[in-house]
Design an enzyme around this catalytic site. Structure first.
Site, short mmCIF file in Angstrom:
data_model
loop_
_atom_site.label_atom_id
_atom_site.label_comp_id
_atom_site.label_asym_id
_atom_site.label_seq_id
_atom_site.Cartn_x
_atom_site.Cartn_y
_atom_site.Cartn_z
N ASP A 181 0.79 -1.22 -0.06
CA ASP A 181 0.16 0.10 -0.01
C ASP A 181 0.90 1.17 -0.06
O ASP A 181 1.71 1.36 0.85
CB ASP A 181 -0.78 0.00 1.09
N ASP A 209 -2.88 4.64 -2.50
CA ASP A 209 -3.88 5.31 -1.71
C ASP A 209 -4.02 6.76 -2.17
O ASP A 209 -3.20 7.45 -2.51
CB ASP A 209 -3.37 5.54 -0.28
N GLU A 265 -6.18 4.03 -5.96
CA GLU A 265 -7.52 4.51 -5.25
C GLU A 265 -7.93 5.93 -5.65
O GLU A 265 -7.15 6.64 -5.52
CB GLU A 265 -7.27 4.34 -3.72
N HIS A 311 -11.25 -2.25 3.59
CA HIS A 311 -11.27 -1.91 4.91
C HIS A 311 -11.89 -0.46 5.22
O HIS A 311 -11.79 0.02 6.43
CB HIS A 311 -9.70 -1.51 5.34
N ASP A 312 -12.34 0.43 4.29
CA ASP A 312 -12.99 1.63 4.65
C ASP A 312 -14.56 1.45 4.26
O ASP A 312 -15.33 2.55 4.27
CB ASP A 312 -12.56 2.63 3.28
#
Ligand code: TEU
Length: 596
Positions: A110, A218, A276, A352-353
């Protein structure tokens, strides 16, 4: 390579066919090898590689494990080249990479480079004085003053993870504001400074040289902000600060920065990249990033499907009703757009969000949870794109119940939201109950409860005498990996077994499912999403009942179904008619072979 007029969509590449499994390290498995009891660790991940291989995983994506004060669970990095002791050491990562390689698997890291932690050495230098060497590595602005002469932030942008607050934080020492879009502890880097970009390139090289095969990037579309930092339009005058994403998402230099990363680093390795990209659904803009010819990113995470229940234009912690036709429209349009316009996409309904997918898109009651989880699996394993499975999704894990106290939620976004609502609606039980419901539907925490491995103490996530950092969901006695893997009931599959078979099937028929064309079969049915996937030599029809009722669906003539081969009700194909009207049971999904 694609020739002019042809499409690069069907060009075969390993990263298109791969199934990627996202691990949220804190919640995956705690063996006690890290420094913080009750937190997952890297040994835990390495010890489960056979589990992942058996499921059908090719690539493991790790949410951040770098050194971090953990204000935002590792998305606040204080050293890109070291591991947080909570999770382990660099040596543990090397072992993990070897373990993956032995099994023919790869590692995706990440990359969080829109911002750092406020404890990163770069920021400590930057804030030390106006003339510091790295002052310009972050985004500093002088204050504004209102009519009464009060100091105000440079604009009205709200913090993303604390919407009641400004995205700008005042620095007493140097008398300027710095931009920190997510929390004050996550200052945004100034990508206009070439030295910052070089430092980021260096981080990529470090991990590629160490054996990582690529990156999930990210909020990579936030790295270029509009010049001048203008105010955002007022969405709700009651809010002191406003959602500013129109002004900081996909800013003027984004494509330049992405191409530079490709030129300088990625083009020299065989990598996978997924960016993302929240707040952007415009297909022209998205294609600029993922068009194969443009050499920016392999694919992105488009948020349209996971934003389906947000009040449009507002904050994420809002509730908004949606209909099956919305889901159908979103999924179909991206299937077609990528295929027809040389792009590539990711497939995901969890990370995870987000809340758990079975709770959001289906029905997580005991009666329908497994069917819903399998329905979503059937959809995802039969569509084009690189498939991402989030830990626990393969078990049909679902949201924590409404009965849990807000205190059980640990995410900074939830904590800030609950604070805001309590301040705004002190004493108003009705409003507070409504806010609680929003948390139970939407909080990121739902995806962050420990993975349920067994029906033993702490669901097998950590030792019996250790308290997990986040409470285990109550249903682990019945919902756990051990039970689902050993499930043995004639004619039936557990959610885990259904996923495993779906991934096998996807691989076996990759020409159709991964690379094939997509045709929506019916855009009118109130509850059913149905489509046909075809290659030159094979075709399949999928019909998904996204409702808790029995429904009738008429198979269109042109679908030409030969045989129903799978349902999420039984492990074999149902004895259903292959022409005319089909009855679909609640949350039933069918997969059938069809004439090309
Ligand atoms: O998320 C960015 C993001 O925009 C969302 O998914 C975010 O959770 C949402 O907007 C909140 O309302 C990424 C990470 O995935 C997330 O965990 C981090 O908190 C965030 O960036 C900051 O690094």
């Amino acid at each position: 390579m694609a020739t002019a007029g042809a499409t690069a969509f069907a060009d075969h590449t390993w990263w298109k066919e791969a199934t990627i499994y996202q691990i949220y390290p804190a919640s995956f498995l705690s063996t006690g090898s890290g420094s913080t009891p009750g937190w997952g660790d890297i040994h835990g991940i390495t010890s489960k590689l056979d589990y992942l291989k058996d499921l059908g995983v090719d690539i493991v994506w790790l949410s951040p494990i770098y050194k971090s004060p953990q204000v935002d669970m590792g998305y606040d990095i204080s050293d890109y080249k070291d591991i947080d002791p909570t999770y382990g050491t660099l040596k543990d990562v090397d072992d993990l990479i070897s373990g993956l390689r032995e099994r023919g698997m790869k590692l995706m890291m990440d990359l969080v480079v829109n911002h750092t932690s406020d404890q990163h050495a770069w920021f400590l230098d930057s804030r030390s004085s106006k003339s510091a060497e790295k002052r310009d590595w972050y985004i500093w602005q002088p204050p504004r003053y209102d009519d009464a002469g009060n100091r105000q932030p440079p604009n009205n942008w709200a913090q993303i993870l604390g919407e009641a607050n400004s995205a700008w934080t005042w620095d007493e020492e140097t008398q300027e504001y710095f931009l920190a879009l997510f929390t004050p502890e996550q200052p945004d880097l100034n990508w206009r400074n070439p030295a910052v970009r070089e430092a980021v390139h260096d981080v990529l090289r470090f991990w590629l040289e160490r054996g990582a095969s690529g990156f999930r990037m990210d909020v990579i579309n936030l790295i270029s902000k509009v010049v001048g930092y203008p105010d955002a339009p007022i969405k709700d005058p009651k809010d002191p600060y406003q959602p500013g994403h129109a002004l900081y998402a996909n800013g003027p230099e984004l494509h330049k920065y992405l191409r530079e990363i490709n030129d300088k680093v990625l083009s020299k390795y065989d990598t996978i990249t997924v960016g993302e990209m929240p707040f952007v659904n415009d297909s022209d803009e998205i294609l600029r990033v993922v068009d194969a010819e443009r050499k920016e990113l392999n694919m992105i995470f488009i948020f349209e499907l996971v934003d389906i229940d947000n009040v449009p234009g507002s904050f994420r912690l809002t509730r908004h009703s949606w209909h099956v036709s919305d889901l159908r429209k979103i999924v179909s349009s991206w299937q077609k757009t990528m295929h027809d316009r040389n792009g590539w996409n990711s497939l995901f309904v969890e990370n995870h969000d987000n809340p758990r997918s079975v709770s959001r898109y289906c029905d997580d009651s005991d009666e329908y949870r497994e069917l819903g989880a399998k329905l979503l699996s059937l959809m995802q394993t039969t569509l084009s794109g690189t498939l991402f499975v989030y830990q626990g999704e393969e078990l049909g894990m679902h949201n924590v119940p409404l009965s849990w106290d807000p205190e059980e939620y640990k995410d900074i976004e939830t904590i800030n939201y609950w604070k805001k609502m309590n301040k705004l609606h002190a004493g108003d039980q009705k409003q507070l109950d409504d806010a609680k419901l929003t948390i139970q539907r939407k909080a990121r925490d739902h995806a962050r409860t420990p993975v349920q491995w067994t029906d033993g103490p702490n669901a097998g996530f950590c030792k019996e005498d250790v308290k997990p950092w986040m409470r285990v969901n109550d249903d682990y006695k019945t919902v756990n990996a051990a039970a689902q893997r050993s499930f043995d009931k004639s004619g039936q599959l557990s959610v885990w077994q259904f996923w495993k078979r779906g991934l096998e099937n996807r691989r076996k028929h990759k020409e159709v499912f991964v690379y094939g064309s997509f045709e929506l079969l019916d855009d009118k049915h109130p509850d059913v999403f149905s489509y046909k996937k075809s290659s030159k030599s094979e075709a399949f029809v999928v019909a998904l009942n996204f409702s808790g009722s029995d429904v009738e669906w008429t198979i269109p003539e042109r679908a030409k179904v030969d045989n129903w081969v799978t349902s999420n009700y039984d492990s074999w194909g149902p004895k259903q008619t292959t022409s005319g009207k089909v009855r679909l049971r609640p949350w039933e999904g069918l997969l059938g072979t069809a004439a090309v």
